[in-house]
Design a protein around this motif. Structure first.
Motif, PDB file in Angstrom:
ATOM      1  N   PHE A 107       0.842  -1.192   0.000  1.00 12.28           N
ATOM      2  CA  PHE A 107       0.000   0.000   0.000  1.00 12.28           C
ATOM      3  C   PHE A 107       0.880   1.245   0.000  1.00 12.28           C
ATOM      4  N   ALA A 108       0.291   2.365  -0.313  1.00 14.49           N
ATOM      5  CA  ALA A 108       1.032   3.617  -0.313  1.00 14.49           C
ATOM      6  C   ALA A 108       0.187   4.705   0.321  1.00 14.49           C
ATOM      7  N   LEU A 121      -0.785  -5.436   6.505  1.00 18.07           N
ATOM      8  CA  LEU A 121      -1.673  -6.519   6.928  1.00 18.07           C
ATOM      9  C   LEU A 121      -3.074  -5.926   7.042  1.00 18.07           C
ATOM     10  N   VAL A 122      -4.052  -6.553   6.397  1.00 17.45           N
ATOM     11  CA  VAL A 122      -5.411  -6.028   6.378  1.00 17.45           C
ATOM     12  C   VAL A 122      -6.305  -6.899   7.262  1.00 17.45           C
ATOM     13  N   VAL A 123      -6.880  -6.268   8.286  1.00 23.68           N
ATOM     14  CA  VAL A 123      -7.846  -6.922   9.170  1.00 23.68           C
ATOM     15  C   VAL A 123      -9.061  -6.010   9.271  1.00 23.68           C
ATOM     16  N   VAL A 150      -5.579  -1.310   7.543  1.00 16.75           N
ATOM     17  CA  VAL A 150      -4.252  -1.726   7.086  1.00 16.75           C
ATOM     18  C   VAL A 150      -3.224  -1.380   8.158  1.00 16.75           C
ATOM     19  N   TYR A 151      -2.471  -2.394   8.599  1.00 16.61           N
ATOM     20  CA  TYR A 151      -1.413  -2.211   9.598  1.00 16.61           C
ATOM     21  C   TYR A 151      -0.052  -2.353   8.919  1.00 16.61           C
ATOM     22  N   ASP A 152       0.875  -1.518   9.316  1.00 12.76           N
ATOM     23  CA  ASP A 152       2.208  -1.499   8.711  1.00 12.76           C
ATOM     24  C   ASP A 152       3.016  -2.689   9.218  1.00 12.76           C
ATOM     25  N   ILE A 153       3.308  -3.645   8.335  1.00 13.77           N
ATOM     26  CA  ILE A 153       4.008  -4.857   8.735  1.00 13.77           C
ATOM     27  C   ILE A 153       5.440  -4.569   9.167  1.00 13.77           C
ATOM     28  N   THR A 154       6.046  -3.494   8.688  1.00 13.88           N
ATOM     29  CA  THR A 154       7.429  -3.197   9.079  1.00 13.88           C
ATOM     30  C   THR A 154       7.556  -2.930  10.571  1.00 13.88           C
ATOM     31  N   SER A 166      -1.827   2.497  11.698  1.00 17.98           N
ATOM     32  CA  SER A 166      -2.807   1.897  10.789  1.00 17.98           C
ATOM     33  C   SER A 166      -3.567   2.981  10.040  1.00 17.98           C
ATOM     34  N   ARG A 167      -4.200   2.574   8.957  1.00 25.72           N
ATOM     35  CA  ARG A 167      -5.080   3.438   8.180  1.00 25.72           C
ATOM     36  C   ARG A 167      -6.245   2.604   7.684  1.00 25.72           C
TER      37      ARG A 167
END
Length: 324
Positions: free
Chosen positions: A10-11, A20-22, A26-30, A68-69
């Motif tokens: 994502f950007a 990661l989408v729950v 969207v959560y930043d996996i880094t 997250s966003r």
């Protein structure tokens, strides 16, 4: 089993990142998996990393503390970054092959539609029993995002759609058996294999026959995503519905059970010849209902909406040629 979650790229204002989408967030996996900077590096240790992500997806407290966003607030990019190899199965859905045989009068052009169909059915039955898959290699520069515009090139006037199940490889795979093959899958996604039909045949060199490079690899010709669903949430890849609508009218409606060679067979066959690596994508063929069957091809202003059971939705506007 944990609740399903998705993985993609994502950007936002900080640039591309693996997410990661729950539940549409969207959560930043880094910030979740140490050392991961993109989905390609995530897949290099898929078996360990997916367990970390599964634990995180179930932990509401950890998610609250992680940047997250909303999914609606980010740009959705092709899920694998950077893209691995792209290997594509051709002529792999029974009814699709029959329709193409009739539409293009493949074989004896003097036969009726009924005779051509019967001929194709006999040949497919024999191929399924004794034959092997047909696989070609695609250009990853043609991959675009699930919501990106598909740009028509200046060549050809019969650009067609081919919605396909995409298989993301999660472990190095070379000479694996069909029984083992699904253990090498990280997850599943959607890919639309756009094709210019008039550029497929090479009449100038008939002994070669077809030219997949010039007909299938133009920029934006592989809309992929919006993300991928880990394989643990797909009990049977041969039990998925697949559908494409053009301007709201359903044109393709099929089922992955109609594959001539299933996902496991394709992976085993490809790995008998090619060393597969994490992040590679195998696309598995397209069901019936292509533009060749309907006599209707993509035009500027068209909108394609595609879906596969549980894997999300693509929406692509068709754009005219834009030049260099």
């Amino acid at each position: 089993m944990t609740n399903p979650f998705f993985i993609g790229t994502f950007a936002a204002d900080t640039g591309p990142y693996p997410g990661l989408v729950v539940d549409e967030v969207v959560y930043d996996i880094t910030t979740v998996v140490p050392g991961v900077v993109d989905t390609s590096s995530l897949l290099r240790d898929w078996e360990g990393n997916v367990e970390l992500l599964a634990t995180f997806a179930q932990d509401a407290t950890a998610r609250t503390a992680t940047p997250s966003r909303r999914l609606s607030e980010v740009q959705i990019l092709p899920p694998i970054n950077p893209a691995g190899q792209l290997l594509a199965a051709g002529a792999n859905y029974r009814e699709h092959v029959i329709q193409m045989t009739v539409a293009h009068k493949i074989g004896n052009p003097d036969l009726s539609e009924e005779q051509l169909r019967a001929q194709a059915e006999r040949e497919l039955d024999e191929r399924a029993r004794t034959g092997e898959p047909y696989v070609w290699v695609g250009a990853t520069s043609a991959i675009c995002g699930a919501n990106d515009n598909v740009i028509l090139p200046e060549v050809g006037s019969d650009t067609d759609w081919e919605l396909e199940l995409g298989v993301i490889i999660g472990r190095p795979a070379y000479q694996v058996t069909e029984v083992e093959a699904l253990h090498y899958v990280a997850g599943y996604t959607i890919c639309n294999d756009i094709t210019i039909r008039s550029l497929v045949p090479r009449t100038d060199i008939p002994m070669i026959g077809t030219d997949w490079m010039r007909s299938k690899n133009h920029p934006t010709f592989f809309p992929t995503g919006p993300y991928f669903l880990p394989s643990r949430f797909v009990p049977d890849p041969q039990n998925l519905e697949i559908s494409l609508a053009l301007n709201g009218k359903v044109m393709q409606k099929g089922h992955t059970s109609d594959m001539i060679f299933g996902v496991a067979k394709l992976i085993s066959y490809i790995s008998s010849l090619v060393a597969l690596r994490p992040g590679d994508m195998v696309i598995t063929g397209s069901p019936q209902g292509n533009g060749s069957h309907w006599g209707r091809f993509l035009q500027e202003g068209d909108v394609m909406e595609t879906t596969i059971s549980g894997l999300g939705t693509q929406r692509n506007l068709i754009q005219g040629p834009v030049g260099p």
